[in-house]
Write an enzyme that holds these catalytic residues in place. Structure first.
Site, PDB file in Angstrom:
ATOM      1  N   CYS A 160       0.991  -1.206  -0.012  1.00  0.00           N
ATOM      2  CA  CYS A 160       0.156   0.162  -0.194  1.00  0.00           C
ATOM      3  C   CYS A 160       0.919   1.298   0.080  1.00  0.00           C
ATOM      4  O   CYS A 160       0.589   2.045  -0.720  1.00  0.00           O
ATOM      5  CB  CYS A 160      -0.914  -0.039   1.262  1.00  0.00           C
ATOM      6  SG  CYS A 160      -2.418  -0.904   0.967  1.00  0.00           S
ATOM      7  N   ILE A 161       1.664   1.288   1.194  1.00  0.00           N
ATOM      8  CA  ILE A 161       2.043   2.738   1.348  1.00  0.00           C
ATOM      9  C   ILE A 161       3.076   3.223  -0.023  1.00  0.00           C
ATOM     10  O   ILE A 161       3.003   4.209  -0.304  1.00  0.00           O
ATOM     11  CB  ILE A 161       3.008   2.771   2.623  1.00  0.00           C
ATOM     12  CG1 ILE A 161       2.200   2.644   3.604  1.00  0.00           C
ATOM     13  CG2 ILE A 161       3.762   4.120   2.800  1.00  0.00           C
ATOM     14  CD1 ILE A 161       2.840   2.455   5.065  1.00  0.00           C
TER      15      ILE A 161
END
Length: 460
Positions: A297-298
């Site tokens: 995600c990040i």
């Protein structure tokens, strides 16, 4: 007496009435409360399998869908391959017939609720690759029945549910969103390795088309989760919520990584600075530097947002600046390695480097987008002989080749290398052993902070 026409037509009217009643909001809410709906989960990875297990544990018959036969076979044999799933729970659910898996999407016709939890990576040009979402939507649409709830959980750019998922489902099924089926977005909030927050006790955000859709979809999650469900007005708000959560972290990590580079030049220990700043009881949240960003995600979400922003003629300057800093950290890590070796009259070219940890975060077996892999690649391009040890990942596959790690972390191994580079803060590693036997250590995670003898340790 009924006419022949009435005798022919009335049964069909009755069937239609029964279908409409079964698909009404009230009837659906009742069936959810009584655990009489069938749940489907598309994608049995780090997000999908824990979600499928929790729904089955809540009493819903659950069908997992995946295009990889190996995963389907493992689930159907009660074999767990995800760290956040309890082996015994999975096996019991499968044995009781509450949870099963299949590659056959015709079983979508049996489900009343289906969550899409497929990967949304970046392509070679750092642009969103939503092909997995699109192919899943097409597979679902072919068997979608009236009254079904469809929820996208995969992280993506704001507008995906409306611009991609909705038209694909409508075109493939002949049904109308908001009239014949319910559609929403509920972002996954999975944090692999988190010992406190799991799928079951992490609050859920739900955005959907129309009040009825929001109510019934939220009811399904409320029946499964311990914590609350927060309802927002639309799928796009829910999509932006997920992007905000991870972009917030990306920007703050970018800030702290930039300060790490500055503090190194100034001769200041940034880790000590952070500990001091943490004493402020308001207005400060600690973030920590590292060799780069990893995970599902990040490192990816800000690219999704900046890509979408260009459609509106908007330049996300702050976001892109943090992305540039974080993307540079593997290269900066290698630069620091070169300086450490240089002080010991050794060149980077020809040196032997042992990398400790290839997982993207501590105590997990996931190396997706791990900065350690990028560091290894750059070290080898610089002429280093690189080996790695990870207690959770004995081997990993990259660019079609499998790379084997060291089987054990021994004193002999530590003495045989010129530099030990710590890229993941795994807790099972004996760092005292590392300190005693390694000639030089570059600790990018400050995991050795409790070690008192520090002549051979340098931190990021």
């Amino acid at each position: 007496m009924l006419s022949s026409f009435q005798t022919t037509v009335y049964p069909f009217i009755k069937i239609i009435f029964m279908i409409e009643k079964r698909n009404s909001k009230e009837e659906l809410l009742s069936r959810i409360a009584e655990r009489k709906i069938v749940v489907g989960v598309v994608g049995l990875g780090y997000v999908g399998l824990p979600l499928a297990v929790e729904k089955a544990k809540a009493g819903f018959r659950t069908i997992g869908f995946d295009v990889q036969p190996e995963k389907v076979d493992m689930v159907n044999n009660g074999y767990n391959y995800i760290g956040d799933v309890v082996d015994s729970e999975l096996k019991q659910l499968v044995q009781e017939g509450i949870l099963s898996a299949t590659t056959d999407f015709s079983f979508v016709g049996e489900v009343d609720f289906i969550a899409i939890c497929v990967p949304t990576p970046l392509d070679a040009h750092q642009q969103p690759d939503i092909s997995y979402v699109e192919s899943s939507a097409k597979a679902i649409a072919a068997y979608l029945k009236p009254g079904t709830m469809v929820v996208l959980e995969s992280t993506t750019y704001p507008g995906t549910t409306e611009e991609l998922l909705k038209p694909v489902l409508e075109a493939g099924s002949g049904l109308k969103c908001g009239e014949n089926f319910y559609l929403g977005f509920s972002p996954e909030r999975v944090d692999p390795g988190n010992l406190i927050y799991k799928t079951k006790n992490t609050p859920k955000v739900v955005g959907a088309y129309g009040d009825d859709a929001r109510e019934v979809i939220a009811a399904v999650y409320s029946a499964v989760l311990d914590d609350n469900v927060h309802i927002v007005s639309s799928p796009s708000v829910a999509e932006m919520t997920k992007i905000l959560e991870n972009t917030y972290r990306n920007i703050n990590i970018g800030l702290i990584n930039e300060l790490a580079i500055l503090c190194d030049r100034m001769g200041i220990n940034l880790w000590e600075v952070i500990e001091a700043a943490k004493t402020k009881p308001f207005g400060f949240t600690p973030f920590y530097p590292g060799p780069g960003l990893g995970g599902h995600c990040i490192p990816l979400d800000p690219y999704y947002l900046s890509w979408k922003a260009r459609e509106y003629g908007f330049h996300t300057s702050m976001i892109e600046a943090s992305m540039m800093i974080n993307d540079r950290m593997p290269e900066y890590t290698v630069e620091r390695c070169a300086r450490i070796l240089n002080r010991r009259q050794k060149a980077l070219n020809g040196s032997r480097v042992l990398v400790l940890g290839v997982a993207y975060k501590q105590d997990i077996d996931d190396c997706r987008e791990s900065p350690a892999l990028k560091v290894i690649d750059q070290l080898e391009k610089s002429g280093c002989e690189v080996s790695f040890f990870d207690p959770f990942i004995p081997a990993y596959k990259q660019n079609g080749a499998v790379r084997q790690g060291e089987r054990a972390l021994t004193s002999e191994l530590l003495r045989s290398v010129d530099l030990v580079l710590i890229t993941t803060a795994h807790t099972p590693v004996d760092y005292a052993l590392v300190q005693r036997h390694a000639s030089a250590i570059f600790d990018t995670k400050n995991v050795m902070k409790a070690i008192k003898e520090r002549d051979n340790i340098e931190v990021l």
